[in-house]
Design a protein around this motif. Structure first.
Motif, PDB file in Angstrom:
ATOM      1  N   LEU A  23       0.837  -1.207   0.000  1.00  0.00           N
ATOM      2  CA  LEU A  23       0.000   0.000   0.000  1.00  0.00           C
ATOM      3  C   LEU A  23       0.871   1.256   0.000  1.00  0.00           C
ATOM      4  O   LEU A  23       0.523   2.261  -0.623  1.00  0.00           O
ATOM      5  N   GLY A  59      -2.254   7.812   2.763  1.00  0.00           N
ATOM      6  CA  GLY A  59      -1.799   6.551   2.196  1.00  0.00           C
ATOM      7  C   GLY A  59      -0.380   6.197   2.591  1.00  0.00           C
ATOM      8  O   GLY A  59      -0.144   5.183   3.270  1.00  0.00           O
ATOM      9  N   ALA A  63       0.585   3.624   5.849  1.00  0.00           N
ATOM     10  CA  ALA A  63       1.117   2.348   5.357  1.00  0.00           C
ATOM     11  C   ALA A  63       2.553   2.151   5.818  1.00  0.00           C
ATOM     12  O   ALA A  63       2.963   1.026   6.160  1.00  0.00           O
TER      13      ALA A  63
ATOM     14  N   VAL B  19      -0.778  -4.383  -6.902  1.00  0.00           N
ATOM     15  CA  VAL B  19      -1.444  -3.630  -5.829  1.00  0.00           C
ATOM     16  C   VAL B  19      -1.445  -2.133  -6.147  1.00  0.00           C
ATOM     17  O   VAL B  19      -2.434  -1.436  -5.862  1.00  0.00           O
ATOM     18  N   VAL B  23      -4.705   0.233  -6.207  1.00  0.00           N
ATOM     19  CA  VAL B  23      -4.793   1.540  -5.529  1.00  0.00           C
ATOM     20  C   VAL B  23      -5.198   2.628  -6.534  1.00  0.00           C
ATOM     21  O   VAL B  23      -6.071   3.457  -6.249  1.00  0.00           O
TER      22      VAL B  23
END
Lengths: 152, 134
Positions: A23, A59, A63, B19, B23
């Motif tokens: 992420l 974000g 993360a 991923v 996102v």
């Protein structure tokens, strides 16, 4: 071959570590793309600069924290020692969070400047944010290599 | 550095790209449908998702062949392949919506497709880490 023989005690912290790292990188890609877009498109600069700032704040930093705490959990649980690949991971994570905070400050400043109409685009602040994001993405690629190849 | 190390490194890098694609799709689909965001993130989302998806599958199968402890017919590997196909089906439909520029993909179907992509990708990651039955 560590991945094939690692203890099952690692599974949950490893999941959190890898998910956090994924992420983190995903959010960094958004930062680079959004701020890069803001530099190229003055008409959309306000929305894209704001998106880059939010991606860093909501974000990248959360993360990063999840990734770092889970890494510490693995190390403290299993006592993996202090091999080179752990050192690379620590260096990247600690240096990375510092660069991410600097990028956050730059993006916040750019958001205010563009939002207030003082500049048409994020300018040098935006370029610096993109550059820091690119440096972080390269550093994290090196960290992924260290975590997978585990050089001693 | 052995062949296994390279395969694992590239497999994991592909998973990171996958991923990153999820996102990016998430921002496009859930981000209120701003056209500026869509123009900037739409194409990279499709590229990241496709490159990551192909990479994890091909390199994952190569790893299963390379590592003596794994077989391609192991339950957790078969489960991963099934999850990959489900995620790819959802991602393929969503990428068509994004590429064809039919307005903001922020409606119910786009959100449902994104949810399938995100959940199957998360379950795929859990499967890869926990390797049930291995």
């Amino acid at each position: 071959m560590l991945a094939t023989i690692r203890p099952s005690d690692w599974d949950l912290p490893l999941l959190l570590h890898v998910a956090g790292a994924m992420l983190l990188v995903g959010a960094l890609v958004i930062v680079a793309l959004a701020m890069g877009g803001a530099l190229r498109r003055p008409d959309d600069a306000a929305a894209l600069t704001r998106l880059a700032f939010r991606a860093l704040l909501l974000g990248v930093l959360p993360a990063d924290i999840v990734m770092r705490i889970a890494a510490e959990w693995i190390v403290s649980t299993e006592g993996v020692g202090d091999p080179t690949w752990i050192g690379i991971g620590y260096s990247t994570a600690d240096g990375g969070v510092l660069l991410a905070i600097i990028a956050l400050a730059l993006a916040w400043r750019a958001t205010h400047r563009v939002g207030a109409g003082r500049t048409a685009g994020p300018g040098a602040l935006g370029m610096a944010t993109v550059a820091l994001s690119a440096v972080l993405l390269v550093a994290y690629t090196v960290a992924i290599w260290a975590m997978t190849a585990k050089p001693t | 550095v052995s062949l296994y190390d390279w395969l694992l490194f590239l497999h994991v890098v592909a998973a990171f790209l996958l991923v990153a694609g999820v996102v990016a799709y998430g921002v496009v689909v859930l981000g209120g449908g701003q056209s500026a965001v869509r123009r900037v993130l739409g194409a990279p989302a499709v590229a990241l998702w496709n490159a990551g998806g192909i990479g994890v599958l091909v390199l994952g199968i190569a790893l299963a062949i390379e590592v003596d402890a794994y077989e391609i017919w192991d339950g957790w590997i078969l489960a991963a392949i099934v999850l990959w196909f489900i995620a790819s089906a959802a991602g393929g439909n969503l990428s068509r919506t994004v590429r064809e520029d039919r307005g903001a993909p922020d409606g119910g179907p786009a959100r449902a497709l994104f949810a399938v992509m995100a959940v199957t990708t998360a379950v795929l990651l859990i499967d890869m880490i926990f390797k049930p039955g291995a």
